[in-house]
Design an enzyme around this catalytic site. Sequence first.
Site, short mmCIF file in Angstrom:
data_model
loop_
_atom_site.label_atom_id
_atom_site.label_comp_id
_atom_site.label_asym_id
_atom_site.label_seq_id
_atom_site.Cartn_x
_atom_site.Cartn_y
_atom_site.Cartn_z
N ILE A 164 19.09 35.53 -90.36
CA ILE A 164 17.81 34.90 -90.05
C ILE A 164 17.05 35.86 -89.12
O ILE A 164 17.36 35.98 -87.93
CB ILE A 164 17.95 33.53 -89.34
N ASP A 165 16.07 36.55 -89.68
CA ASP A 165 15.23 37.38 -88.83
C ASP A 165 14.06 36.51 -88.38
O ASP A 165 13.29 36.01 -89.21
CB ASP A 165 14.73 38.62 -89.58
N GLU A 192 24.37 41.05 -88.29
CA GLU A 192 23.99 40.76 -86.90
C GLU A 192 25.01 39.88 -86.19
O GLU A 192 25.42 40.18 -85.07
CB GLU A 192 22.61 40.09 -86.86
N THR A 216 14.84 34.16 -85.50
CA THR A 216 15.56 32.94 -85.11
C THR A 216 14.72 32.07 -84.18
O THR A 216 14.74 30.84 -84.29
CB THR A 216 16.92 33.28 -84.45
N ASP A 261 17.38 44.50 -88.72
CA ASP A 261 16.00 44.04 -88.82
C ASP A 261 15.17 44.99 -89.68
O ASP A 261 14.15 44.59 -90.24
CB ASP A 261 15.33 44.01 -87.43
N ASP A 309 20.62 40.81 -91.80
CA ASP A 309 20.16 39.87 -90.78
C ASP A 309 20.01 38.53 -91.46
O ASP A 309 19.09 38.35 -92.27
CB ASP A 309 18.83 40.33 -90.17
#
Lengths: 278, 291
Positions: A92-93, A70, A95, A220, A90
């Site tokens: 940090i899915d 990402e 955020t 994601d 990803d």
Amino acid sequence: MDDPWMECMDHCIAVTKEAGKMIREALQKDISIMQKSSPVDLVTETDQKVEALIISSIKKKYPTHSFIGEESVAAGAPSILTDSPTWIIDPIDGTTNFVHRFPFVSVSIGFTVNKEIEFGVVYSCIEEKMYTARKGKGAFCNGVPIKVSGQEDITKSMVLTEMGFKSDLQHFRTMMANMESILTIPVHGIRAPGSAAVNMCLVACGAADAYYHIGIHCWDMAGGAAIIREAGGVIMDITGGPFDLMSRRLVTASSKAIAEHIAQKIQPFPCGRDDTED
Amino acid sequence: MAEWTECMNFGITIARQASKVILEAFRAKKDVMLKSSPADLVTETDQRVEKMLISRIRERYPTHKFIGEESVAAGEKLELTDSPTWIIDPIDGTVNFVHRFPFVAISIAFAVNKQTEFGIVYSCVEDKMYRAQRGGGAFVNDVPLHTSGQEDITKSLVVTEIGAERDCLALCTMTTNIMNLLAIPIQGIRAVGTAAVDMVLVATGGADAYYHIGMHCWDIAASALIVTEAGGVVLDTDGSEFDMMSRKVIAASSMPVAKRIAQVVRAFPCTRDDEDPARVNNGGHCISSGL
């Protein structure tokens, strides 16, 4: 016969655990926030650090592999999926959840070869739940097998989705109208926890019966897609056609009956694709 | 007041006892009944847990009064007097409970002279015991709680519920409210399915505000105190003083955020919890269009 990708998956789990630890440590401190495409599209230094940690660890061991991450894409890297072994990341899915310390934050990694997802790992790191799935080998949470609910009756189902501001008023209205259509079927309820990857895992372990979303990204969905399939669930395009990892939209459910019912109800709106210029 | 601390500690003890029943049932198949709508569920566990809580409290405090969700649904009078009164939701998040979605709470509030003296919310799947006594601060598992202090609505994460109503007016109002808030813009909307847990998330600082129309006094009486004792504010959705019987609430990290939400959110008409003492067998669902 040896599984050629099992070693990759073991490495993936190990680096994901490290990434989760980095995220939990960051939650103890102040978080400084930057905006990406809009005031509600947030990124933090932790997103960037975690992605760098994951990619550098994998590159060292597998120097020929490709990446779609990402934050790398946000920095200008291409996001075309080729036949090469590819890690779709990803860091940090969720955020926004991370920034607020709202409890659903995950690291999500899907691994593809010849554009097929071979394994997925999603680490919901505040809850310390490690979801994993290798194609053909089942899905697990912290090593315990998980299965979808098996629910086939839409009127007894609980559905997950997310609601976000859209600058195009028509798209915004369609998103809300979709939610109303689903509610009036009727379903038991709608929930919005705030992380697509965690939402997919909640369906995979039977805590919810479906999740639909228009506007997310391949990073994601890649990890969660493997986990849902291996937990016995279905994943498809919102039109009812085959799932397309680069389409930026999906319906996943405990059964084909529920997925198709939701697909019939939802009106699409344009959301771009991950493999074309916006 | 010290005299109510003993009651609160007793409340915490029985909440833990009740959670054992809930957690055992959480894993099992459940028979589900409908109350006011196809999305307003109740199970045998809701009813059993409420009876258990009330009988244990009665044994210890025989003169105290009760307002319990399932008792009211069974036809008991809902009236808040000056008497010491326990306001109980045996399972807040029954839909979550039925689906094994991991937010399920026991909510117990205690009021004297119509003022909430303490509130307990036990999120039992997470094993998080939230509590507050008036003037004594708010805690989760004995760790002090503070709201985020956020005053800027554009940096806020807001929690709400989709609710059990499925009629046109309630649904349209609900989606319009969400759209208008998202357009401010705020940073996001979340929904985890229990008013009590949504509100204590504001008390933890994990969210900056919660608003909802249509829940009941037993869903919010305890968590409203927990929010204010954590430094937050509670208001009616029109910005006026909070009234636990009104079936509307905004709980927020700060007055500016609460007031801003009150400017945007519209309520649909709801029968007050204390309006019809002879209510029959429904939770008192909200009035739909066509009136």
